[in-house]
Design a protein around this motif. Sequence first.
Motif, PDB file in Angstrom:
ATOM      1  N   UNK A 331       0.840  -1.204   0.000  1.00  0.00           N
ATOM      2  CA  UNK A 331       0.000   0.000   0.000  1.00  0.00           C
ATOM      3  C   UNK A 331       0.875   1.255   0.000  1.00  0.00           C
ATOM      4  N   UNK A 332       1.919   1.228   0.810  1.00  0.00           N
ATOM      5  CA  UNK A 332       2.788   2.406   0.898  1.00  0.00           C
ATOM      6  C   UNK A 332       3.516   2.647  -0.428  1.00  0.00           C
ATOM      7  N   UNK A 333       4.154   1.603  -0.943  1.00  0.00           N
ATOM      8  CA  UNK A 333       5.001   1.798  -2.119  1.00  0.00           C
ATOM      9  C   UNK A 333       4.150   2.125  -3.352  1.00  0.00           C
ATOM     10  N   UNK A 334       3.032   1.401  -3.532  1.00  0.00           N
ATOM     11  CA  UNK A 334       2.129   1.729  -4.647  1.00  0.00           C
ATOM     12  C   UNK A 334       1.678   3.187  -4.551  1.00  0.00           C
ATOM     13  N   UNK A 335       1.322   3.601  -3.340  1.00  0.00           N
ATOM     14  CA  UNK A 335       0.846   4.973  -3.134  1.00  0.00           C
ATOM     15  C   UNK A 335       1.927   5.998  -3.417  1.00  0.00           C
ATOM     16  N   UNK A 336       3.149   5.710  -2.998  1.00  0.00           N
ATOM     17  CA  UNK A 336       4.256   6.650  -3.235  1.00  0.00           C
ATOM     18  C   UNK A 336       4.516   6.811  -4.732  1.00  0.00           C
ATOM     19  N   UNK A 337       4.550   5.661  -5.427  1.00  0.00           N
ATOM     20  CA  UNK A 337       4.846   5.704  -6.866  1.00  0.00           C
ATOM     21  C   UNK A 337       3.751   6.468  -7.611  1.00  0.00           C
ATOM     22  N   UNK A 338       2.492   6.210  -7.253  1.00  0.00           N
ATOM     23  CA  UNK A 338       1.381   6.888  -7.930  1.00  0.00           C
ATOM     24  C   UNK A 338       1.463   8.397  -7.710  1.00  0.00           C
ATOM     25  N   UNK A 339       1.759   8.803  -6.466  1.00  0.00           N
ATOM     26  CA  UNK A 339       1.807  10.239  -6.173  1.00  0.00           C
ATOM     27  C   UNK A 339       3.019  10.906  -6.833  1.00  0.00           C
ATOM     28  N   UNK A 404       6.563  -1.942  10.064  1.00  0.00           N
ATOM     29  CA  UNK A 404       6.231  -2.849  11.167  1.00  0.00           C
ATOM     30  C   UNK A 404       4.784  -3.309  11.067  1.00  0.00           C
ATOM     31  N   UNK A 405       4.454  -4.266  11.902  1.00  0.00           N
ATOM     32  CA  UNK A 405       3.080  -4.789  11.954  1.00  0.00           C
ATOM     33  C   UNK A 405       2.104  -3.748  12.508  1.00  0.00           C
ATOM     34  N   UNK A 406       2.610  -2.627  13.063  1.00  0.00           N
ATOM     35  CA  UNK A 406       1.714  -1.590  13.585  1.00  0.00           C
ATOM     36  C   UNK A 406       1.490  -0.455  12.581  1.00  0.00           C
ATOM     37  N   UNK A 407       2.046  -0.575  11.388  1.00  0.00           N
ATOM     38  CA  UNK A 407       1.791   0.437  10.352  1.00  0.00           C
ATOM     39  C   UNK A 407       0.440   0.128   9.692  1.00  0.00           C
ATOM     40  N   UNK A 408      -0.623   0.627  10.321  1.00  0.00           N
ATOM     41  CA  UNK A 408      -1.988   0.381   9.852  1.00  0.00           C
ATOM     42  C   UNK A 408      -2.264   1.188   8.578  1.00  0.00           C
ATOM     43  N   UNK A 409      -3.422   0.917   7.952  1.00  0.00           N
ATOM     44  CA  UNK A 409      -3.737   1.665   6.728  1.00  0.00           C
ATOM     45  C   UNK A 409      -3.878   3.158   7.009  1.00  0.00           C
ATOM     46  N   UNK A 410      -4.315   3.503   8.230  1.00  0.00           N
ATOM     47  CA  UNK A 410      -4.388   4.922   8.606  1.00  0.00           C
ATOM     48  C   UNK A 410      -2.991   5.565   8.618  1.00  0.00           C
ATOM     49  N   UNK A 411      -2.055   4.829   9.207  1.00  0.00           N
ATOM     50  CA  UNK A 411      -0.676   5.338   9.287  1.00  0.00           C
ATOM     51  C   UNK A 411      -0.098   5.504   7.875  1.00  0.00           C
ATOM     52  N   UNK A 412      -0.376   4.516   7.016  1.00  0.00           N
ATOM     53  CA  UNK A 412       0.114   4.584   5.638  1.00  0.00           C
ATOM     54  C   UNK A 412      -0.505   5.794   4.928  1.00  0.00           C
ATOM     55  N   UNK A 413      -1.815   5.995   5.144  1.00  0.00           N
ATOM     56  CA  UNK A 413      -2.508   7.112   4.493  1.00  0.00           C
ATOM     57  C   UNK A 413      -1.900   8.451   4.922  1.00  0.00           C
ATOM     58  N   UNK A 414      -1.637   8.602   6.211  1.00  0.00           N
ATOM     59  CA  UNK A 414      -1.019   9.842   6.703  1.00  0.00           C
ATOM     60  C   UNK A 414       0.334  10.055   6.018  1.00  0.00           C
ATOM     61  N   UNK A 415       1.077   8.955   5.851  1.00  0.00           N
ATOM     62  CA  UNK A 415       2.384   9.041   5.196  1.00  0.00           C
ATOM     63  C   UNK A 415       2.228   9.487   3.745  1.00  0.00           C
ATOM     64  N   UNK A 416       1.233   8.910   3.067  1.00  0.00           N
ATOM     65  CA  UNK A 416       1.028   9.244   1.647  1.00  0.00           C
ATOM     66  C   UNK A 416       0.586  10.698   1.484  1.00  0.00           C
ATOM     67  N   UNK A 417      -0.229  11.185   2.417  1.00  0.00           N
ATOM     68  CA  UNK A 417      -0.625  12.596   2.364  1.00  0.00           C
ATOM     69  C   UNK A 417       0.611  13.493   2.488  1.00  0.00           C
ATOM     70  N   UNK A 418       1.485  13.114   3.401  1.00  0.00           N
ATOM     71  CA  UNK A 418       2.723  13.893   3.573  1.00  0.00           C
ATOM     72  C   UNK A 418       3.580  13.824   2.305  1.00  0.00           C
ATOM     73  N   UNK A 419       3.632  12.640   1.697  1.00  0.00           N
ATOM     74  CA  UNK A 419       4.459  12.471   0.494  1.00  0.00           C
ATOM     75  C   UNK A 419       3.942  13.345  -0.638  1.00  0.00           C
TER      76      UNK A 419
END
Length: 429
Positions: A331-339, A404-419
Amino acid sequence: MNRKQSSALMQRACRTIPGGVNSPVRAFKGVGGDPVFFDHADGPYLYDVDGNQYIDYIGSWGPMVLGHNHTPTIAAVQQQATKALGFGAPTEAEIELAETIVQRVPSMQQVRMVNSGTEATMSAIRLARGFTGRDLILKFTGCYHGHSDSLLVKAGSGVLTLGLPNSPGVPAELAARTLSLPFNNLDAVAQVFEQYPGEIACIIVEPVAGNMGCIPPKPGYLQGLRDIAHKDGALIIFDEVMTGFRVSPGGAQTLYDIEPDLTTLGKIVGGGLPVGAFGGREEIMQYIAPVGPIYQAGTLSGNPLAMAAGLSTLRHLTTDAYQAIGAATDALVDGLVARAASAGLQVCENRVCGMFSLFFGIDEAAEYDDVAGSNIDQFNAFFHAMLDQGVYLAPSAFEAGFISATHTSEVIQTTLDAAEVAFSKLIAT
Ligand SMILES: *Cc1c(COP(=O)(O)O)cnc(C)c1O
């Protein structure tokens, strides 16, 4: 974001600690600026001494694969601490951790605990040399195997971050016994074995390179290395200090289904405390003292606190945990590449469950030269733009990111918004 306390601590640290840090990459030399001094952490979050919160994509360089402040692991360490901090004598926990490792990593029939990844690789190299009676070793440019003399030749990680090809202080006679070739190129390996028949003790390789950014092996590469080594009577060592228990329950070797002769572990195996391990076929491991003639020892090796942390971490690294980590990575890497693409930036990525890299300005990263040709200035600007929005990436274009196993979809989304914000800033400059 205000980081006054961190800057003040860095100034103070530099008076009594060389460069202010106890391991070079931490100093932010690659990306510029002052490092962040941390106070505490929880799950995917870090909290610095100024009270700022960050999403952590380093995870102590891997060990915090279950997230920070993992309750059962903290409890296991606390419980052991009430009994004893150490004996310098055998304990049952050492057997339990060895049994757990052997069960998860079938090529490791026996295992010896040490205190760091550096010690693990250094000892495995000595064992390979002693077992084969040969002196030369073969490694790959940009792979990092710790900072022992023989392995500091064309190394990755902090050595790359600081732009040091080789370290002064390594005797030339010793460096001459380390051959270094480009990663992911079997022809070069075959040639070097033709050039030095019967002289190479071992190939040591990160089965997924993680110290020049994340670079997976090309299909057939690891099998090819093993075949070439074995044809010549050399050993193959998988340095799984980073990939062990990260990319699958049994490390990269079970993910790609290739059995090395020896394996080195570190990082996750200690659950955040200082542990390394090396192991392999019993026939080879029997060369180690006290059963065999090759000396290897450690006052604090198998320390009970460290064993408790490692055991708890491995017990909680279930199939479900790997699935969650793999899904979060995608989810993170796909999101980063798309953005990045919508921002009009040229990037490419590599990922293997829980490890990833985003490279700027190149199409493909398959070996060190590719990464060296990427746009490091753009990475550095991205790093700072993310840091200022509370996302803590590795402070170097030559380091992988960890999930980590605690990087939930919410955490990933916040990261993608920042990216998205960070990418738009890169375009603007
Ligand atoms: C981190 C690392 C090492 C060195 O481990 P230390 O515990 O830092 O000594 C060795 N090999 C690989 C692949 C690593 O990632």
